[in-house]
Design a protein around this motif. Structure first.
Motif, PDB file in Angstrom:
ATOM      1  N   GLU A  18       0.821  -1.209   0.000  1.00  0.00           N
ATOM      2  CA  GLU A  18       0.000   0.000   0.000  1.00  0.00           C
ATOM      3  C   GLU A  18       0.857   1.262   0.000  1.00  0.00           C
ATOM      4  OE1 GLU A  18      -3.318   2.359   2.649  1.00  0.00           O
ATOM      5  OE2 GLU A  18      -2.772   0.325   3.231  1.00  0.00           O
ATOM      6  N   GLN A  19       1.829   1.348   0.888  1.00  0.00           N
ATOM      7  CA  GLN A  19       2.683   2.535   0.960  1.00  0.00           C
ATOM      8  C   GLN A  19       3.546   2.684  -0.294  1.00  0.00           C
ATOM      9  OE1 GLN A  19       2.640   5.048   3.119  1.00  0.00           O
ATOM     10  NE2 GLN A  19       0.930   4.043   4.124  1.00  0.00           N
ATOM     11  N   THR A  20       4.041   1.572  -0.806  1.00  0.00           N
ATOM     12  CA  THR A  20       4.833   1.615  -2.034  1.00  0.00           C
ATOM     13  C   THR A  20       3.989   2.111  -3.200  1.00  0.00           C
ATOM     14  OG1 THR A  20       6.147  -0.244  -1.223  1.00  0.00           O
ATOM     15  CG2 THR A  20       6.304   0.243  -3.564  1.00  0.00           C
ATOM     16  N   SER A  21       2.768   1.633  -3.286  1.00  0.00           N
ATOM     17  CA  SER A  21       1.874   2.045  -4.369  1.00  0.00           C
ATOM     18  C   SER A  21       1.530   3.519  -4.294  1.00  0.00           C
ATOM     19  CB  SER A  21       0.593   1.216  -4.341  1.00  0.00           C
ATOM     20  OG  SER A  21       0.893  -0.127  -4.578  1.00  0.00           O
ATOM     21  N   LEU A  22       1.373   4.041  -3.086  1.00  0.00           N
ATOM     22  CA  LEU A  22       1.086   5.471  -2.949  1.00  0.00           C
ATOM     23  C   LEU A  22       2.238   6.326  -3.484  1.00  0.00           C
ATOM     24  CD1 LEU A  22      -0.574   5.531   0.593  1.00  0.00           C
ATOM     25  CD2 LEU A  22      -1.694   5.887  -1.621  1.00  0.00           C
ATOM     26  N   VAL A  23       3.457   5.893  -3.243  1.00  0.00           N
ATOM     27  CA  VAL A  23       4.616   6.616  -3.765  1.00  0.00           C
ATOM     28  C   VAL A  23       4.665   6.484  -5.291  1.00  0.00           C
ATOM     29  CG1 VAL A  23       7.145   6.719  -3.792  1.00  0.00           C
ATOM     30  CG2 VAL A  23       5.941   6.372  -1.636  1.00  0.00           C
ATOM     31  N   ILE A  24       4.423   5.287  -5.791  1.00  0.00           N
ATOM     32  CA  ILE A  24       4.488   5.041  -7.234  1.00  0.00           C
ATOM     33  C   ILE A  24       3.428   5.841  -7.981  1.00  0.00           C
ATOM     34  CG2 ILE A  24       4.113   3.269  -8.996  1.00  0.00           C
ATOM     35  CD1 ILE A  24       5.555   1.308  -7.130  1.00  0.00           C
ATOM     36  N   VAL A  25       2.230   5.925  -7.441  1.00  0.00           N
ATOM     37  CA  VAL A  25       1.156   6.679  -8.099  1.00  0.00           C
ATOM     38  C   VAL A  25       1.548   8.142  -8.269  1.00  0.00           C
ATOM     39  CG1 VAL A  25      -1.178   7.578  -7.740  1.00  0.00           C
ATOM     40  CG2 VAL A  25      -0.748   5.152  -7.522  1.00  0.00           C
ATOM     41  N   VAL A  26       2.225   8.697  -7.291  1.00  0.00           N
ATOM     42  CA  VAL A  26       2.659  10.092  -7.386  1.00  0.00           C
ATOM     43  C   VAL A  26       3.646  10.257  -8.543  1.00  0.00           C
ATOM     44  CG1 VAL A  26       3.883  11.941  -6.175  1.00  0.00           C
ATOM     45  CG2 VAL A  26       2.245  10.530  -4.949  1.00  0.00           C
ATOM     46  N   TYR A  27       4.598   9.333  -8.676  1.00  0.00           N
ATOM     47  CA  TYR A  27       5.560   9.415  -9.777  1.00  0.00           C
ATOM     48  C   TYR A  27       4.869   9.255 -11.124  1.00  0.00           C
ATOM     49  CZ  TYR A  27       9.717   9.618  -6.910  1.00  0.00           C
ATOM     50  OH  TYR A  27      10.705  10.038  -6.050  1.00  0.00           O
ATOM     51  N   ILE A  28       3.971   8.295 -11.245  1.00  0.00           N
ATOM     52  CA  ILE A  28       3.254   8.074 -12.503  1.00  0.00           C
ATOM     53  C   ILE A  28       2.485   9.334 -12.896  1.00  0.00           C
ATOM     54  CG2 ILE A  28       1.361   6.796 -13.588  1.00  0.00           C
ATOM     55  CD1 ILE A  28       2.254   4.362 -11.885  1.00  0.00           C
ATOM     56  N   THR A  29       1.767   9.903 -11.950  1.00  0.00           N
ATOM     57  CA  THR A  29       0.935  11.072 -12.220  1.00  0.00           C
ATOM     58  C   THR A  29       1.764  12.274 -12.657  1.00  0.00           C
ATOM     59  OG1 THR A  29      -0.669  10.317 -10.593  1.00  0.00           O
ATOM     60  CG2 THR A  29      -0.758  12.635 -11.213  1.00  0.00           C
ATOM     61  N   PHE A  30       2.796  12.601 -11.912  1.00  0.00           N
ATOM     62  CA  PHE A  30       3.542  13.816 -12.202  1.00  0.00           C
ATOM     63  C   PHE A  30       4.461  13.677 -13.411  1.00  0.00           C
ATOM     64  CE2 PHE A  30       2.132  14.881  -7.928  1.00  0.00           C
ATOM     65  CZ  PHE A  30       1.687  16.168  -8.154  1.00  0.00           C
ATOM     66  N   LEU A  31       5.025  12.500 -13.631  1.00  0.00           N
ATOM     67  CA  LEU A  31       5.816  12.318 -14.850  1.00  0.00           C
ATOM     68  C   LEU A  31       4.925  12.382 -16.080  1.00  0.00           C
ATOM     69  CD1 LEU A  31       8.310   9.512 -13.746  1.00  0.00           C
ATOM     70  CD2 LEU A  31       8.794  11.933 -14.112  1.00  0.00           C
ATOM     71  N   GLY A  32       3.729  11.800 -15.979  1.00  0.00           N
ATOM     72  CA  GLY A  32       2.773  11.885 -17.083  1.00  0.00           C
ATOM     73  C   GLY A  32       2.320  13.307 -17.336  1.00  0.00           C
ATOM     74  N   ALA A  33       2.147  14.087 -16.282  1.00  0.00           N
ATOM     75  CA  ALA A  33       1.737  15.484 -16.437  1.00  0.00           C
ATOM     76  C   ALA A  33       2.824  16.295 -17.146  1.00  0.00           C
ATOM     77  CB  ALA A  33       1.425  16.102 -15.077  1.00  0.00           C
ATOM     78  N   ALA A  34       4.069  16.062 -16.792  1.00  0.00           N
ATOM     79  CA  ALA A  34       5.168  16.783 -17.452  1.00  0.00           C
ATOM     80  C   ALA A  34       5.239  16.414 -18.931  1.00  0.00           C
ATOM     81  CB  ALA A  34       6.486  16.473 -16.755  1.00  0.00           C
ATOM     82  N   ALA A  35       5.117  15.140 -19.231  1.00  0.00           N
ATOM     83  CA  ALA A  35       5.129  14.708 -20.632  1.00  0.00           C
ATOM     84  C   ALA A  35       3.935  15.293 -21.377  1.00  0.00           C
ATOM     85  CB  ALA A  35       5.125  13.187 -20.723  1.00  0.00           C
ATOM     86  N   GLY A  36       2.807  15.434 -20.704  1.00  0.00           N
ATOM     87  CA  GLY A  36       1.624  16.034 -21.315  1.00  0.00           C
ATOM     88  C   GLY A  36       1.844  17.486 -21.707  1.00  0.00           C
ATOM     89  N   ARG A  65      11.938  12.298   7.966  1.00  0.00           N
ATOM     90  CA  ARG A  65      10.711  11.564   8.317  1.00  0.00           C
ATOM     91  C   ARG A  65      10.578  10.327   7.445  1.00  0.00           C
ATOM     92  NH1 ARG A  65       5.703  15.079   7.686  1.00  0.00           N
ATOM     93  NH2 ARG A  65       4.724  13.051   7.887  1.00  0.00           N
ATOM     94  N   PRO A  66      10.538   9.155   8.052  1.00  0.00           N
ATOM     95  CA  PRO A  66      10.390   7.941   7.236  1.00  0.00           C
ATOM     96  C   PRO A  66       8.922   7.672   6.884  1.00  0.00           C
ATOM     97  CG  PRO A  66      10.709   7.338   9.519  1.00  0.00           C
ATOM     98  CD  PRO A  66      10.818   8.840   9.448  1.00  0.00           C
ATOM     99  N   ILE A  67       8.711   7.072   5.723  1.00  0.00           N
ATOM    100  CA  ILE A  67       7.382   6.595   5.343  1.00  0.00           C
ATOM    101  C   ILE A  67       7.110   5.345   6.164  1.00  0.00           C
ATOM    102  CG2 ILE A  67       5.979   5.645   3.466  1.00  0.00           C
ATOM    103  CD1 ILE A  67       7.704   7.262   1.515  1.00  0.00           C
ATOM    104  N   PRO A  68       5.959   5.260   6.811  1.00  0.00           N
ATOM    105  CA  PRO A  68       5.665   4.069   7.613  1.00  0.00           C
ATOM    106  C   PRO A  68       5.772   2.793   6.780  1.00  0.00           C
ATOM    107  CG  PRO A  68       3.985   5.748   7.940  1.00  0.00           C
ATOM    108  CD  PRO A  68       4.872   6.224   6.832  1.00  0.00           C
ATOM    109  N   ILE A  69       6.226   1.769   7.397  1.00  0.00           N
ATOM    110  CA  ILE A  69       6.343   0.403   6.879  1.00  0.00           C
ATOM    111  C   ILE A  69       7.513   0.233   5.909  1.00  0.00           C
ATOM    112  CG2 ILE A  69       5.196  -1.486   5.630  1.00  0.00           C
ATOM    113  CD1 ILE A  69       2.554  -0.356   6.733  1.00  0.00           C
ATOM    114  N   ILE A  70       7.708   1.137   4.944  1.00  0.00           N
ATOM    115  CA  ILE A  70       8.788   0.913   3.977  1.00  0.00           C
ATOM    116  C   ILE A  70      10.080   1.625   4.365  1.00  0.00           C
ATOM    117  CG2 ILE A  70       7.313   0.367   2.023  1.00  0.00           C
ATOM    118  CD1 ILE A  70       7.611   3.168   0.996  1.00  0.00           C
ATOM    119  N   GLY A  71      10.011   2.628   5.244  1.00  0.00           N
ATOM    120  CA  GLY A  71      11.210   3.233   5.799  1.00  0.00           C
ATOM    121  C   GLY A  71      11.923   4.249   4.927  1.00  0.00           C
TER     122      GLY A  71
END
Length: 177
Positions: free
Chosen positions: A65-83, A136-142
């Motif tokens: 869950e925590q990993t996916s939240l980080v990944i979604v942010v990268y997908i969204t913002f990299l796609g926005a820049a390419a857009g 500040r660490p991200i919970p669970i993934i550190g």
């Protein structure tokens, strides 16, 4: 024998020759899309692992869950820049395209200026978030919470770069005419 799509891209290339800068910036935008695509595949695989772990192994991997939240942010913002580079970002074109040539061009400049200012703001605020959350660490993934804010900076810089180049190229074209 060339395909239909090759013929179309050849015609487009003849109509507007690409400069070295255009090819470089297109390469950056393409790289953003590739990274976002690879991250999307990774996210699908990790969710598959989550479902398998939960229902087959009866041991839910909590890091997904925590990993996916980080990944979604990268997908969204990299796609926005390419857009922004590909001119496929959010815009209301039908109003602008219905206007005569002069106001249409002014609206294109205004849209690029808005994207530029938004990119500056996003870069500045993103940088503040990165610096404030280094320890500040991200919970669970550190990982550091700064990893969540880093795409704001990357995407903001790319948006500013892409929109400024759009403005400069449009100004140079208007001087040639």
């Amino acid at each position: 024998m060339s395909s239909y799509f090759d013929q179309i891209s050849d015609q487009d290339a003849e109509a507007t020759p690409k400069t070295l800068l255009d090819r470089f910036l297109d390469g950056i935008a393409h790289f953003c899309i590739i990274v976002a695509g690879v991250l999307m595949v990774f996210m699908v695989i990790t969710f598959g692992w989550l479902v398998f772990g939960r229902y087959v192994l009866n041991d839910t991997p909590t890091w997904v869950e925590q990993t996916s939240l980080v990944i979604v942010v990268y997908i969204t913002f990299l796609g926005a820049a390419a857009g922004v580079r590909n001119n496929s970002h959010l815009a209301i074109d039908f109003v602008r395209e219905g206007l005569p040539a002069f106001p249409r061009e002014i609206m294109r400049y205004i849209a690029d200026l808005f994207v530029t200012f938004f990119g500056f703001f996003m870069t500045w605020q993103g940088w503040q978030l990165v610096m404030e959350n280094l320890s500040r660490p991200i919970p669970i993934i550190g990982f550091s919470e700064s990893w969540r804010a880093a795409p704001l900076v990357i995407s903001g810089v790319l948006m500013v770069l892409f929109s400024c180049v759009n403005i400069a190229q449009r100004l140079l074209k208007s001087r040639e005419v």
